[in-house]
Scaffold this active site. Sequence first.
Site, PDB file in Angstrom:
ATOM      1  N   ARG A 241      -9.815 -10.590 -11.424  1.00 26.69           N
ATOM      2  CA  ARG A 241      -9.047  -9.719 -11.692  1.00 26.69           C
ATOM      3  C   ARG A 241      -9.002  -8.539 -10.733  1.00 26.69           C
ATOM      4  NH1 ARG A 241      -9.526  -4.863 -15.202  1.00 26.69           N
ATOM      5  NH2 ARG A 241     -11.599  -5.920 -15.778  1.00 26.69           N
TER       6      ARG A 241
ATOM      7  N   CYS B 151      -5.455   0.658   6.233  1.00 26.89           N
ATOM      8  CA  CYS B 151      -5.659   2.021   6.606  1.00 26.89           C
ATOM      9  C   CYS B 151      -6.921   2.143   5.832  1.00 26.89           C
ATOM     10  CB  CYS B 151      -4.410   2.657   5.877  1.00 26.89           C
ATOM     11  SG  CYS B 151      -4.142   2.776   4.264  1.00 26.89           S
TER      12      CYS B 151
ATOM     13  N   HIS C  92     -10.824  -2.241  -7.971  1.00 25.28           N
ATOM     14  CA  HIS C  92     -11.985  -3.128  -7.853  1.00 25.28           C
ATOM     15  C   HIS C  92     -11.884  -4.388  -8.409  1.00 25.28           C
ATOM     16  CE1 HIS C  92     -13.927   1.091  -8.335  1.00 25.28           C
ATOM     17  NE2 HIS C  92     -14.896   0.418  -7.496  1.00 25.28           N
TER      18      HIS C  92
ATOM     19  N   CYS D 156      -7.246  -1.300   1.127  1.00 26.41           N
ATOM     20  CA  CYS D 156      -6.264  -1.780   2.251  1.00 26.41           C
ATOM     21  C   CYS D 156      -6.959  -1.951   3.536  1.00 26.41           C
ATOM     22  CB  CYS D 156      -4.997  -0.785   2.155  1.00 26.41           C
ATOM     23  SG  CYS D 156      -3.805  -1.176   3.564  1.00 26.41           S
TER      24      CYS D 156
ATOM     25  N   CYS E   5       1.083  -1.232  -0.089  1.00 28.38           N
ATOM     26  CA  CYS E   5      -0.225   0.031  -0.024  1.00 28.38           C
ATOM     27  C   CYS E   5       0.825   1.420  -0.018  1.00 28.38           C
ATOM     28  CB  CYS E   5      -1.130  -0.032   1.311  1.00 28.38           C
ATOM     29  SG  CYS E   5      -1.855   1.610   1.413  1.00 28.38           S
TER      30      CYS E   5
ATOM     31  N   CYS F  79      -5.935  -4.631 -19.509  1.00 25.94           N
ATOM     32  CA  CYS F  79      -7.026  -3.762 -18.917  1.00 25.94           C
ATOM     33  C   CYS F  79      -6.378  -2.214 -19.051  1.00 25.94           C
ATOM     34  CB  CYS F  79      -7.703  -4.077 -17.922  1.00 25.94           C
ATOM     35  SG  CYS F  79      -6.734  -3.958 -16.216  1.00 25.94           S
TER      36      CYS F  79
ATOM     37  N   CYS G 167      -8.002  -5.108 -10.438  1.00 30.76           N
ATOM     38  CA  CYS G 167      -7.688  -4.135 -11.109  1.00 30.76           C
ATOM     39  C   CYS G 167      -7.253  -2.997 -10.258  1.00 30.76           C
ATOM     40  CB  CYS G 167      -8.932  -3.825 -11.859  1.00 30.76           C
ATOM     41  SG  CYS G 167      -8.673  -2.568 -13.300  1.00 30.76           S
TER      42      CYS G 167
ATOM     43  N   CYS H 242       0.279   3.195   3.470  1.00 36.60           N
ATOM     44  CA  CYS H 242       0.812   2.751   4.735  1.00 36.60           C
ATOM     45  C   CYS H 242       1.850   1.568   4.895  1.00 36.60           C
ATOM     46  CB  CYS H 242      -0.441   2.283   5.837  1.00 36.60           C
ATOM     47  SG  CYS H 242      -1.105   0.689   5.071  1.00 36.60           S
TER      48      CYS H 242
ATOM     49  N   ASP I  98      -6.801 -16.968 -17.793  1.00 35.64           N
ATOM     50  CA  ASP I  98      -6.308 -18.235 -17.198  1.00 35.64           C
ATOM     51  C   ASP I  98      -5.611 -18.112 -15.650  1.00 35.64           C
ATOM     52  OD1 ASP I  98      -5.622 -20.952 -17.112  1.00 35.64           O
ATOM     53  OD2 ASP I  98      -4.035 -20.550 -18.629  1.00 35.64           O
TER      54      ASP I  98
END
Length: 147
Positions: free
Chosen positions: A127, A107, A113, A104, A56, A74, A129, A59, A121
């Site tokens: 995923r 924090c 998302h 996270c 993160c 993506c 993202c 933090c 696969d």
Amino acid sequence: MASNTDQKTDDEWRAILSPEQASFRARFFRILRQKGTERASTGEYDKHFDEGVYSCAACATPLYKSTTKFDSGCGWPAFFDAIPGAVTRHTDSSWGMERIEIVCTACGGHLGHVFKGEKFDTPTDERHCVNSVSLKFKDGDGVEKSG
């Protein structure tokens, strides 16, 4: 799962987040604290595949291992799983549809998302993202690297 142990006010976050230039600090705050999204293909970790750990940016809690990162195409870093307990999921209905927001656990910083069932696969068919701004990378030797 752990609770948000590092709670600060918005003013406290503004004062401590990123000692770098004001424009980066504003983008950092908008994404991590106000649940914004960086533009696709602009983040430093989208095409980054070195071995190590993504933590993160707010933090320093380890969130993802590089062994779970994959190229989803993506425009954002994509992971198929997080370090156990490091990421908390919430329902997000902000765009008139239901999505799964990830933050996270330590924090509460917004990461991005989770999308399911896209048939990548991967072992989880998920995923994560994630905004690059929400992450800091340390290589396999524990040395922090910027993209």
